[in-house]
Design an enzyme around this catalytic site. Structure first.
Site, PDB file in Angstrom:
ATOM      1  N   ALA A   1      10.692 -22.615   8.632  1.00  0.00           N
ATOM      2  CA  ALA A   1       9.331 -22.313   9.076  1.00  0.00           C
ATOM      3  C   ALA A   1       9.277 -20.986   9.835  1.00  0.00           C
ATOM      4  O   ALA A   1      10.148 -20.675  10.635  1.00  0.00           O
ATOM      5  CB  ALA A   1       8.809 -23.439   9.960  1.00  0.00           C
TER       6      ALA A   1
ATOM      7  N   HIS B   1       0.840  -1.194   0.000  1.00  0.00           N
ATOM      8  CA  HIS B   1       0.000   0.000   0.000  1.00  0.00           C
ATOM      9  C   HIS B   1       0.878   1.248   0.000  1.00  0.00           C
ATOM     10  O   HIS B   1       1.898   1.304   0.675  1.00  0.00           O
ATOM     11  CB  HIS B   1      -0.901   0.025   1.239  1.00  0.00           C
ATOM     12  CG  HIS B   1      -1.989  -0.984   1.182  1.00  0.00           C
ATOM     13  ND1 HIS B   1      -3.194  -0.732   0.575  1.00  0.00           N
ATOM     14  CD2 HIS B   1      -2.051  -2.253   1.628  1.00  0.00           C
ATOM     15  CE1 HIS B   1      -3.956  -1.803   0.659  1.00  0.00           C
ATOM     16  NE2 HIS B   1      -3.280  -2.747   1.293  1.00  0.00           N
TER      17      HIS B   1
ATOM     18  N   LYS C   1      13.576  -9.354   1.715  1.00  0.00           N
ATOM     19  CA  LYS C   1      14.634  -8.971   0.779  1.00  0.00           C
ATOM     20  C   LYS C   1      15.068 -10.211   0.001  1.00  0.00           C
ATOM     21  O   LYS C   1      14.748 -11.339   0.375  1.00  0.00           O
ATOM     22  CB  LYS C   1      15.811  -8.341   1.511  1.00  0.00           C
ATOM     23  CG  LYS C   1      16.491  -9.268   2.479  1.00  0.00           C
ATOM     24  CD  LYS C   1      17.623  -8.578   3.219  1.00  0.00           C
ATOM     25  CE  LYS C   1      18.288  -9.544   4.182  1.00  0.00           C
ATOM     26  NZ  LYS C   1      19.358  -8.932   4.932  1.00  0.00           N
TER      27      LYS C   1
END
Length: 135
Positions: A110, A63, A116
């Site tokens: 996990a 957003h 990045k």
């Protein structure tokens, strides 16, 4: 390709705009575990022989929120896309954010948050995409 039960594929985060699955490509012999979320309003490319565990989430958009005089919702989103190269194992509960490439042969432990790029043949098990070693 196999996609686990109750995995949700949505065109855009909360707005439900666009076509379901638009921008999603999955290679041969790849699988996605149950209860995953694939937010693919941007492109998501999953290579060949990729194993994706249950409850893995992909968010191929962000957003915009820099204009403080407008609501965040009214500022739209931007999309860079996500690429998972061949022969990767993505563990249960991993979250992969927009703009990331996970290099071929990598293992993501996990619960890891990937924000990045991950170099090829990396093993990443930290909660914040810290490369601890190579294969």
């Amino acid at each position: 390709m196999t996609i686990g039960r109750y995995t949700e594929i949505r065109p855009s985060s909360y707005y439900g705009v666009g076509q379901v699955g638009y921008g999603l490509t999955i290679g041969n012999y790849s699988s996605i575990g149950a209860f995953g979320f694939i937010g693919c309003s941007g492109k998501i490319e999953i290579g060949n022989n990729v194993m994706i565990g249950p409850k893995v989430s992909f968010f191929a958009e962000n957003h915009n929120f820099s204009d403080v005089s407008s609501t965040i919702r009214s500022q739209e989103v931007n999309n860079k896309g996500i690429i998972i190269e061949d022969d990767c194992w993505i563990g249960s509960g991993v979250i992969i954010l927009d703009g990331v490439t996970i290099g071929h042969g990598s293992v993501i432990g996990a619960g890891t948050l990937i924000s990045k790029d991950i170099l090829p043949e990396s093993v990443v098990v930290d909660k914040r995409d810290k490369n601890i070693r190579f294969r």
